[in-house]
Design a protein around this motif. Structure first.
Motif, PDB file in Angstrom:
ATOM      1  N   ILE A  87       5.653  32.502  -3.601  1.00 19.78           N
ATOM      2  CA  ILE A  87       7.270  32.683  -3.754  1.00 19.78           C
ATOM      3  C   ILE A  87       7.233  34.050  -3.612  1.00 19.78           C
ATOM      4  O   ILE A  87       6.709  34.983  -4.093  1.00 19.78           O
ATOM      5  N   ALA A  88       8.469  34.525  -2.842  1.00 22.54           N
ATOM      6  CA  ALA A  88       8.952  36.048  -2.835  1.00 22.54           C
ATOM      7  C   ALA A  88      10.543  35.706  -2.928  1.00 22.54           C
ATOM      8  O   ALA A  88      11.191  35.228  -1.996  1.00 22.54           O
ATOM      9  N   THR A  89      10.794  35.976  -3.948  1.00 26.95           N
ATOM     10  CA  THR A  89      12.621  36.107  -4.462  1.00 26.95           C
ATOM     11  C   THR A  89      12.942  37.089  -5.094  1.00 26.95           C
ATOM     12  O   THR A  89      12.299  37.795  -5.987  1.00 26.95           O
ATOM     13  N   THR A  90      14.179  37.459  -5.230  1.00 29.90           N
ATOM     14  CA  THR A  90      14.803  38.389  -5.685  1.00 29.90           C
ATOM     15  C   THR A  90      15.556  37.743  -7.019  1.00 29.90           C
ATOM     16  O   THR A  90      16.016  38.662  -8.041  1.00 29.90           O
TER      17      THR A  90
ATOM     18  N   MET B  36       3.868  34.169  -7.377  1.00 21.21           N
ATOM     19  CA  MET B  36       5.071  34.282  -7.115  1.00 21.21           C
ATOM     20  C   MET B  36       5.501  35.659  -7.640  1.00 21.21           C
ATOM     21  O   MET B  36       5.524  36.175  -8.713  1.00 21.21           O
ATOM     22  N   ALA B  37       6.118  36.214  -6.717  1.00 26.33           N
ATOM     23  CA  ALA B  37       6.749  37.653  -6.853  1.00 26.33           C
ATOM     24  C   ALA B  37       8.205  37.541  -7.134  1.00 26.33           C
ATOM     25  O   ALA B  37       8.963  36.781  -6.071  1.00 26.33           O
ATOM     26  N   CYS B  38       8.735  37.958  -8.159  1.00 25.91           N
ATOM     27  CA  CYS B  38      10.043  37.763  -8.394  1.00 25.91           C
ATOM     28  C   CYS B  38      10.613  39.055  -8.669  1.00 25.91           C
ATOM     29  O   CYS B  38      10.193  40.197  -8.801  1.00 25.91           O
ATOM     30  N   SER B  39      12.011  39.234  -9.163  1.00 24.83           N
ATOM     31  CA  SER B  39      12.536  40.370  -9.461  1.00 24.83           C
ATOM     32  C   SER B  39      11.931  41.218 -10.643  1.00 24.83           C
ATOM     33  O   SER B  39      12.015  42.301 -10.728  1.00 24.83           O
ATOM     34  N   ASP B  40      11.368  40.377 -11.661  1.00 28.08           N
ATOM     35  CA  ASP B  40      10.624  41.073 -12.603  1.00 28.08           C
ATOM     36  C   ASP B  40       9.507  41.831 -12.089  1.00 28.08           C
ATOM     37  O   ASP B  40       9.172  42.694 -12.957  1.00 28.08           O
ATOM     38  N   ASP B  41       8.845  41.465 -10.959  1.00 25.06           N
ATOM     39  CA  ASP B  41       7.771  42.377 -10.642  1.00 25.06           C
ATOM     40  C   ASP B  41       8.302  43.654  -9.424  1.00 25.06           C
ATOM     41  O   ASP B  41       7.647  44.120  -9.280  1.00 25.06           O
TER      42      ASP B  41
ATOM     43  N   TYR C  79       7.889  41.088  -0.670  1.00 28.07           N
ATOM     44  CA  TYR C  79       6.838  40.625   0.285  1.00 28.07           C
ATOM     45  C   TYR C  79       5.592  41.347   0.445  1.00 28.07           C
ATOM     46  O   TYR C  79       4.797  40.865   0.645  1.00 28.07           O
ATOM     47  N   ALA C  80       5.751  42.552   0.394  1.00 23.74           N
ATOM     48  CA  ALA C  80       4.549  43.359   0.492  1.00 23.74           C
ATOM     49  C   ALA C  80       3.817  43.292  -0.846  1.00 23.74           C
ATOM     50  O   ALA C  80       2.382  43.191  -0.737  1.00 23.74           O
ATOM     51  N   LEU C  81       4.303  42.913  -2.064  1.00 27.15           N
ATOM     52  CA  LEU C  81       3.501  42.566  -3.074  1.00 27.15           C
ATOM     53  C   LEU C  81       3.036  41.359  -2.898  1.00 27.15           C
ATOM     54  O   LEU C  81       1.846  40.884  -3.321  1.00 27.15           O
ATOM     55  N   VAL C  82       3.480  40.169  -2.338  1.00 30.84           N
ATOM     56  CA  VAL C  82       2.899  38.813  -2.113  1.00 30.84           C
ATOM     57  C   VAL C  82       1.540  38.960  -1.177  1.00 30.84           C
ATOM     58  O   VAL C  82       0.626  38.427  -1.506  1.00 30.84           O
ATOM     59  N   LEU C  83       1.744  39.840  -0.295  1.00 28.83           N
ATOM     60  CA  LEU C  83       0.924  40.213   0.565  1.00 28.83           C
ATOM     61  C   LEU C  83      -0.222  40.638   0.169  1.00 28.83           C
ATOM     62  O   LEU C  83      -1.796  40.297   0.366  1.00 28.83           O
ATOM     63  N   SER C  84      -0.100  41.509  -0.772  1.00 30.51           N
ATOM     64  CA  SER C  84      -1.222  42.198  -1.427  1.00 30.51           C
ATOM     65  C   SER C  84      -2.119  41.336  -2.422  1.00 30.51           C
ATOM     66  O   SER C  84      -3.253  41.213  -2.493  1.00 30.51           O
TER      67      SER C  84
ATOM     68  N   LEU D  62      -0.732  36.389   9.518  1.00 35.71           N
ATOM     69  CA  LEU D  62      -1.108  35.345   9.168  1.00 35.71           C
ATOM     70  C   LEU D  62      -0.301  34.338   8.280  1.00 35.71           C
ATOM     71  O   LEU D  62      -0.588  33.342   7.622  1.00 35.71           O
ATOM     72  N   CYS D  63       0.947  34.897   7.715  1.00 35.16           N
ATOM     73  CA  CYS D  63       2.015  34.147   6.777  1.00 35.16           C
ATOM     74  C   CYS D  63       3.275  33.806   7.550  1.00 35.16           C
ATOM     75  O   CYS D  63       3.414  34.271   8.648  1.00 35.16           O
ATOM     76  N   LEU D  64       3.918  33.049   7.062  1.00 30.84           N
ATOM     77  CA  LEU D  64       5.130  32.689   7.599  1.00 30.84           C
ATOM     78  C   LEU D  64       6.168  32.571   6.310  1.00 30.84           C
ATOM     79  O   LEU D  64       5.897  32.021   5.375  1.00 30.84           O
ATOM     80  N   ALA D  65       7.180  33.325   6.323  1.00 31.46           N
ATOM     81  CA  ALA D  65       8.298  33.516   5.581  1.00 31.46           C
ATOM     82  C   ALA D  65       9.576  32.242   5.696  1.00 31.46           C
ATOM     83  O   ALA D  65       9.646  32.242   7.042  1.00 31.46           O
ATOM     84  N   ILE D  66       9.973  31.761   4.764  1.00 34.31           N
ATOM     85  CA  ILE D  66      11.166  30.843   4.587  1.00 34.31           C
ATOM     86  C   ILE D  66      12.094  31.074   3.963  1.00 34.31           C
ATOM     87  O   ILE D  66      12.036  31.452   2.783  1.00 34.31           O
ATOM     88  N   GLU D  67      13.264  31.532   4.747  1.00 37.53           N
ATOM     89  CA  GLU D  67      14.532  32.259   3.979  1.00 37.53           C
ATOM     90  C   GLU D  67      15.817  31.429   4.435  1.00 37.53           C
ATOM     91  O   GLU D  67      15.612  30.543   5.436  1.00 37.53           O
ATOM     92  N   ASP D  68      16.876  31.841   3.638  1.00 35.41           N
ATOM     93  CA  ASP D  68      18.325  31.414   4.002  1.00 35.41           C
ATOM     94  C   ASP D  68      19.171  32.195   4.535  1.00 35.41           C
ATOM     95  O   ASP D  68      20.321  32.031   4.661  1.00 35.41           O
ATOM     96  N   SER D  69      18.972  33.526   4.279  1.00 30.14           N
ATOM     97  CA  SER D  69      19.768  34.711   4.279  1.00 30.14           C
ATOM     98  C   SER D  69      19.310  35.855   5.142  1.00 30.14           C
ATOM     99  O   SER D  69      18.046  36.076   5.659  1.00 30.14           O
ATOM    100  N   SER D  70      20.352  36.520   5.851  1.00 30.53           N
ATOM    101  CA  SER D  70      20.082  37.878   6.501  1.00 30.53           C
ATOM    102  C   SER D  70      19.034  38.955   5.558  1.00 30.53           C
ATOM    103  O   SER D  70      18.381  39.495   6.260  1.00 30.53           O
ATOM    104  N   ASN D  71      19.633  38.983   4.414  1.00 31.86           N
ATOM    105  CA  ASN D  71      18.719  39.736   3.569  1.00 31.86           C
ATOM    106  C   ASN D  71      17.412  39.571   3.561  1.00 31.86           C
ATOM    107  O   ASN D  71      16.558  40.352   3.552  1.00 31.86           O
TER     108      ASN D  71
END
Length: 232
Positions: free
Chosen positions: A123-126, A149-154, A165-170, A178-187
Motif C-alpha cells: 500500500i502507498a497512500t496519503t 503499508m506506507a501511509c501519511s503517518d510514514d 513510493y520510495a519508502l515502499v520500494l525501500s 519490478l513493481c506496478l502502481a495502481i492509482e486513481d488520480s493524476s497526483n
C-alpha cells in the motif's frame, strides 16, 4: 506469459478512490466535523472535487482556510486543524469499519489473483494508517496480505511527491521497474512516475477529469481487467 508479467513482482495500491470509492465518505466526515467545531464550512461534491487536487486532509483544510482566512485566526489555525483532523478520522473510521463503502469492481478479484500468482502486495497512500485499517475491516481485506503499508503517518510529504513510493520500494527491497502502481488520480500517477514505477490508472468518481498522462493504461474500473492485462 509476457516479459512484463515475468518482471512484475509486486503490486502497489493507492487506497482512497482506488481500492474503494471512499472520497464522499471523507467529505461527509469533514462536514460533520466542521459543524461540531462550530464552523460554517460545508464542502459540496464539486468543491470537494477541486480540493482533492491538494493531497492530505490537513493540507486540504489549510488550503480551504486560505480562501476564507477570516473564519479562524491564523494563530489558532494549527491547533484547530489538528483537532478537527483527529475528530474527522474518528467519524470516518467508524463509518467505513461498519461497511459504509465497498471495494471498487474487480479489486478483490485482482488481489486474489495476484496472491495466487505469488506477487507481493503493498500500500502507498496519503491517508492515515487508521483510515486504511478501518477500510480493510469494513471490506474484508486482510492487512496481512500486504507486505508493507506506507501511509501519511510514514511519509508526511504527500503525492505528487514520490516519498511514499520510495519508502515502499525501500521496504520491499525491489527496483522500481519490478513493481506496478495502481492509482486513481493524476497526483498518484505523477508520484509513481517520479519514483520510476510503472503505473496504471482507474479514475474514481471524484477524479474523472484528471489527466492520465504517464499511466501505461487507463480503465473505467477493474471489473473486466485480468491480472495478465494489468501487468502486461
Amino acid at each position: 506469459m509476457t516479459q512484463a508479467q515475468i518482471l512484475t513482482q509486486a503490486l502497489i495500491f493507492d487506497v482512497d478512490g482506488t481500492l474503494a470509492e471512499t472520497e464522499d465518505c471523507h467529505r461527509r466526515a469533514f462536514n460533520q466535523t466542521f459543524a461540531e467545531f462550530g464552523l460554517k464550512w460545508q464542502w459540496d461534491p464539486p468543491l470537494y472535487g477541486a480540493l482533492l487536487k491538494v493531497s492530505g486532509g490537513k493540507e486540504r483544510m489549510r488550503a480551504f482556510w486560505h480562501r476564507h482566512p477570516h473564519a479562524v485566526p491564523a494563530d489558532a489555525l494549527d491547533e484547530l486543524i489538528a483537532g478537527m483532523h483527529r475528530r474527522k478520522t474518528e467519524i470516518y473510521t467508524q463509518w467505513v469499519a461498519s461497511g459504509a463503502v465497498a471495494l471498487r469492481p474487480g479489486i478483490a478479484r485482482l488481489i486474489a489473483e495476484a496472491r495466487a500468482a505469488g506477487l507481493r502486495l503493498a500500500i502507498a497512500t496519503t491517508t492515515t494508517r487508521a483510515n486504511v485499517m478501518a477500510l480493510m475491516a469494513g471490506t474484508g481485506l486482510n492487512p496481512a496480505w500486504f507486505e508493507t503499508m506506507a501511509c501519511s503517518d510514514d511519509a508526511p510529504v504527500k503525492k505528487p511527491a514520490p516519498l511514499v513510493y520510495a519508502l515502499v520500494l525501500s521496504r520491499l527491497g525491489l527496483a522500481a521497474p519490478l513493481c506496478l502502481a495502481i492509482e486513481d488520480s493524476s497526483n498518484g500517477v505523477r508520484a509513481a512516475q517520479a519514483a520510476g514505477i510503472p503505473v496504471v490508472m482507474s479514475p474514481s468518481a471524484f477524479t474523472q477529469g484528471d489527466n492520465p498522462a504517464g499511466a501505461k493504461a487507463v480503465w473505467p474500473d477493474f471489473g473486466g481487467v485480468s491480472l495478465a492485462m494489468l501487468v502486461g
